[in-house]
Design an enzyme around this catalytic site. Structure first.
Site, PDB file in Angstrom:
ATOM      1  N   THR A 116       1.618  -4.685   4.194  1.00  0.00           N
ATOM      2  CA  THR A 116       1.667  -5.159   5.295  1.00  0.00           C
ATOM      3  C   THR A 116       1.006  -6.711   5.661  1.00  0.00           C
ATOM      4  OG1 THR A 116      -0.506  -4.036   5.530  1.00  0.00           O
ATOM      5  CG2 THR A 116       1.304  -3.014   6.363  1.00  0.00           C
ATOM      6  N   ASP A 117       0.458  -7.191   4.436  1.00  0.00           N
ATOM      7  CA  ASP A 117      -0.386  -8.312   4.830  1.00  0.00           C
ATOM      8  C   ASP A 117       0.535  -9.545   5.182  1.00  0.00           C
ATOM      9  OD1 ASP A 117      -2.740  -6.948   4.323  1.00  0.00           O
ATOM     10  OD2 ASP A 117      -2.930  -7.617   2.306  1.00  0.00           O
ATOM     11  N   THR A 153       0.710  -1.309  -0.134  1.00  0.00           N
ATOM     12  CA  THR A 153       0.016  -0.032   0.211  1.00  0.00           C
ATOM     13  C   THR A 153       0.794   1.345  -0.037  1.00  0.00           C
ATOM     14  OG1 THR A 153      -1.669  -1.263   1.229  1.00  0.00           O
ATOM     15  CG2 THR A 153      -1.778   1.187   1.299  1.00  0.00           C
ATOM     16  N   ASP A 213       1.431  -6.356  -4.361  1.00  0.00           N
ATOM     17  CA  ASP A 213       0.652  -6.624  -2.879  1.00  0.00           C
ATOM     18  C   ASP A 213       1.256  -7.860  -2.310  1.00  0.00           C
ATOM     19  OD1 ASP A 213      -2.553  -5.868  -2.132  1.00  0.00           O
ATOM     20  OD2 ASP A 213      -1.438  -7.704  -1.269  1.00  0.00           O
ATOM     21  N   SER A 214       1.388  -7.605  -1.004  1.00  0.00           N
ATOM     22  CA  SER A 214       2.474  -8.518  -0.257  1.00  0.00           C
ATOM     23  C   SER A 214       1.424 -10.108  -0.346  1.00  0.00           C
ATOM     24  CB  SER A 214       2.785  -8.039   1.052  1.00  0.00           C
ATOM     25  OG  SER A 214       1.620  -8.168   1.966  1.00  0.00           O
ATOM     26  N   SER A 215       0.381  -9.948  -0.660  1.00  0.00           N
ATOM     27  CA  SER A 215      -0.411 -11.158  -0.516  1.00  0.00           C
ATOM     28  C   SER A 215      -0.186 -11.936  -1.782  1.00  0.00           C
ATOM     29  CB  SER A 215      -1.767 -11.162  -0.787  1.00  0.00           C
ATOM     30  OG  SER A 215      -2.336 -10.170   0.263  1.00  0.00           O
TER      31      SER A 215
HETATM   32  N1  LIG Z   1      -1.399  -2.234   3.994  1.00  0.00           N
HETATM   33  C1  LIG Z   1      -0.831  -3.010   2.874  1.00  0.00           C
HETATM   34  O1  LIG Z   1       0.128  -2.844   2.675  1.00  0.00           O
HETATM   35  C2  LIG Z   1      -1.875  -4.109   2.514  1.00  0.00           C
HETATM   36  C3  LIG Z   1      -1.645  -4.456   1.007  1.00  0.00           C
HETATM   37  N2  LIG Z   1      -2.547  -5.471   0.725  1.00  0.00           N
HETATM   38  C4  LIG Z   1      -0.470  -5.375   1.058  1.00  0.00           C
HETATM   39  O2  LIG Z   1      -0.217  -6.405   1.818  1.00  0.00           O
HETATM   40  O3  LIG Z   1       0.369  -5.083  -0.024  1.00  0.00           O
END
Ligand SMILES: NC(=O)C[C@H](N)C(=O)O
Length: 693
Positions: A215-216, A112, A183-185
């Protein structure tokens, strides 16, 4: 794309004096170019920025060094027209060395933090935007300083943070953007390897590292890197944000800036996570909120640092590698792992199916490590798997607390062969299993033992060594009528470095140990930002140096005068200690020009031992000083035959200074010239013409 000497990539090796180093460097650049957008993606632009810095030609035994460019380097490599920006940069370079700099590499993987809203108002990572936009934000980029330092036309130059009140160093940072941004997912083990490899390849070029990440899955990445980066000696911080960095209410700017400031100014040799004003040990973190800006927590270990008006670091919490070994990356993970969360009435067949294909499983049990003990079917399945060699690690489903052998429902697991995961987070336990299982030279028993050992501060197994914390400080504080926690802390920060340093000078290892048990941080700095290791290296006591290193003393801390422990060892010609520090990953840092000055100075004074110290530390003895003179020029001028013999034995290069004079010219022009020296140089270099030949 040209480097700072106006060369293309193909041209560089041709004029490289020590080919191995340049080849290595080029390899890094080329590998990355392949990964990058052909049409000048930011990644590629950043690589050309790295070429603004030049690895010094080093002696073949040495490690490579990341150095700042100098006017003289450019003159030396001059192959025709230099870009205008380059000339400007060099012209102003002299004014800027006053401010001590720290270099931080930022690996931007996605998340994000760098996302922008698309036409459907959905957040998605967009390539080549982050650096461009940072340059427009004065709080993140000091354009004036950067322009003076790296040249006006250079949109590719490293970024520079504005001066940070209270911090010693100016942060110069280079952003390497991954392709594609994720996206980290969407991240997998391969992405962790890429990050680890990039840190490895750039390790000696930078003081610290920041990874921008979604963050994920951030806690998984942080945990994985903590294991993969073995004997880490520098600060690595992973951060991200809940709101994109260029939105008004962003938390990203704070997280990113704080991570840069800590990574550049403090040596915390761990993989850390920075979020919402707190710095955590990465492998202790979990994502606790999908919406709050306080998205991460470290339930079982306090934060290592807090960012308030001041940066407050709890040095006692830092987990330090206590080995005499160099930084290295274990770029291998076993994918055959999984997490199994127990729930009431879980079917034995589901568990059996889950365990079938795997080599390691994190069993998330109830409470303090409990699994039904009245379910023989379940116990049998677990026992079978364990007997097949599957490593089953018991971790609790609770957020805080640990697995303890308190209840029968927990104890029976030990008989089945399930091992204790103590207070590891499921994220840390899972990636630790992948790491441990991929160690081909460890037996199954060793792997199980390692899972239960504290490798990177990821678990608390039993009682650690007793800390008789602050008894000593308390006693002094009472006599001085000090009582508040702040006063005690300040007293400790003054007392401990002084006492540890006194013990180091006395060579008293027992006293050093005693002070450690009183809570002294052996990497603490005194008023001159010097550590016990600086003092020990200057004193030349090998045993004390070794003891400090085995107790986690940081090798990369530089004092107020920018001297590292390695520089101290060189300046005192302690050769054994130089070797020891190199084994711990220490390396020379500085400009070719200043190293050339030091070599010339040593040669002028006839200090063969000092030159040997530099050589041992990996410095090329052919480096030139400000005026283009080498050690050989100065030895010839001052008539030091012993230095000349030594330099010739080391096969130094025969170079011209800025007036076009060779060492032989110097030997001839010296007032007390020596026929023996002239003859020696003539004999050795008869094919090379000097001015007067
Ligand atoms: N806040 C984030 O970074 C969430 C985002 N979906 C990620 O993990 O890439």
């Amino acid at each position: 794309m040209l480097d700072h000497c106006g060369r293309t990539f193909e041209e560089i090796p041709k004029d490289a004096k020590k080919k191995d180093i340049f080849d290595n460097y080029l390899e890094i650049l080329k590998q990355r170019m392949k990964r990058s957008d052909e049409d000048c993606g930011i990644f590629m632009k950043q690589e050309s920025v790295m070429s603004l810095y030049e690895p010094t030609p080093m002696s073949p035994t040495s490690t490579k060094v990341f150095l700042q460019p100098t006017a003289q380097d450019d003159a030396q490599h001059n192959i025709g027209q230099q870009p205008t920006a380059q000339i400007k940069r060099n012209a102003s370079y002299g004014n800027l060395t006053e401010e001590t700099e720290a270099r931080v590499l930022v690996l931007y993987t996605g998340g994000t933090i760098g996302m922008l809203r698309n036409e459907k108002n959905a957040l998605a990572p967009i390539a080549n935007q982050l650096v461009k936009r940072i340059r427009k934000h004065p709080q993140m980029y000091d354009e004036e300083y950067a322009t003076q330092r790296f040249g006006k036309a250079s949109t590719m130059a490293p970024l520079v943070l504005p001066h940070v009140q209270g911090e010693h160093r100016r942060i110069v940072y280079t952003v390497t953007e991954y392709e594609p941004l994720l996206d980290s997912s969407n991240m997998s083990f391969t992405d962790w390897m890429k990050i680890a490899q990039d840190i490895k390849q750039s390790y000696e070029f930078f003081d610290g590292f920041v990874v921008l990440h979604g963050t994920d899955t951030l806690s998984y990445t942080a945990s994985a890197l903590s294991f993969m980066l073995e004997n880490l000696g520098k600060t690595v911080i992973i951060t991200g944000s809940q709101i994109p960095i260029f939105e008004t209410r962003t938390d990203g700017k704070d997280n990113f800036m704080s991570a840069l400031i800590i990574a550049g100014n403090y040596v915390i040799p761990e993989v850390c996570v920075f979020f919402n004003s707190r710095l955590f040990r990465g492998n202790r973190t979990i994502k606790v909120s999908s919406a709050s800006l306080d998205a991460f927590d470290s339930p079982n270990v306090a934060p290592i640092a807090k960012m308030g008006i001041n940066v407050e670091i709890d040095y006692r919490l830092i987990f330090r590698p206590c080995t005499v070994a160099k930084f290295t990356v274990h770029a291998k993970l076993d994918e055959n792992v999984g997490i199994l969360r127990i729930f009431p009435n879980i079917l034995a067949n589901s568990v059996k199916a889950f365990l079938q294909e795997l080599k390691g499983v994190v069993l998330q049990s109830f409470g303090a490590g409990n699994v039904p003990s009245n379910r023989k079917d379940l116990s049998d399945v677990l026992k079978d798997a364990s007997e097949r060699g599957v490593i089953i690690v018991n971790c609790t489903q609770c957020i805080t607390g640990s697995v303890v052998e308190l209840y029968e429902t927990g104890r029976h697991l030990l008989d089945i062969g399930v091992i204790n995961g103590y207070d590891m987070t499921p994220e840390a336990a899972l990636v630790k299993l992948s790491y441990v299982l991929s160690k081909d030279d460890w037996s199954l028993e060793t792997k199980k033992t390692m899972m239960q050992n504290n490798l990177r501060g990821e678990l608390t197994s039993g009682k650690g060594p007793e800390l008789q914390e602050f008894d000593l400080v308390d006693a002094v504080a009472r006599s001085l009528h000090l009582s508040t926690p702040k006063e005690l802390e300040q007293l400790g920060a003054v007392l401990f470095p002084a006492m540890v340093n006194a013990s180091v000078v006395a060579g008293d290892i027992n006293k050093i140990d005693m002070l450690r048990t009183y809570g002294a941080n052996l990497s603490a700095v005194n008023y001159d930002l010097r550590t016990a290791l600086h003092i020990a290296c200057a004193e030349g006591n090998d045993e004390v140096v070794k003891h400090l290193l085995l107790n986690g003393a940081a090798v990369h801390i530089r004092d107020r005068y920018d001297r590292s422990p390695l520089v101290e060892a060189i300046n005192h010609d302690n050769h054994e200690i130089i070797r020891l520090l190199l084994k711990c990953g220490a390396h020379i840092f500085g400009s070719t020009r200043s190293l050339g000055d030091s070599l010339a100075g040593a040669a002028a004074r006839g200090l063969v031992k000092r030159l040997e110290s530099y050589r041992l530390a990996g410095v090329d003895l052919s480096l030139q000083d400000n005026s283009g003179r080498t050690a050989l020029h100065l030895a010839a001028l001052h008539g030091h035959m012993n230095v000349i013999d030594y330099l010739l034995k080391e096969e130094v290069e025969y170079r011209h200074d800025m007036m076009g004079l060779t060492p032989l010219d110097y030997a001839k022009k010296a007032i007390n010239n020596s026929a023996a020296i002239i003859a020696k140089l003539q004999e050795k270099f008869h094919t090379i013409n000097g001015n007067s030949d």
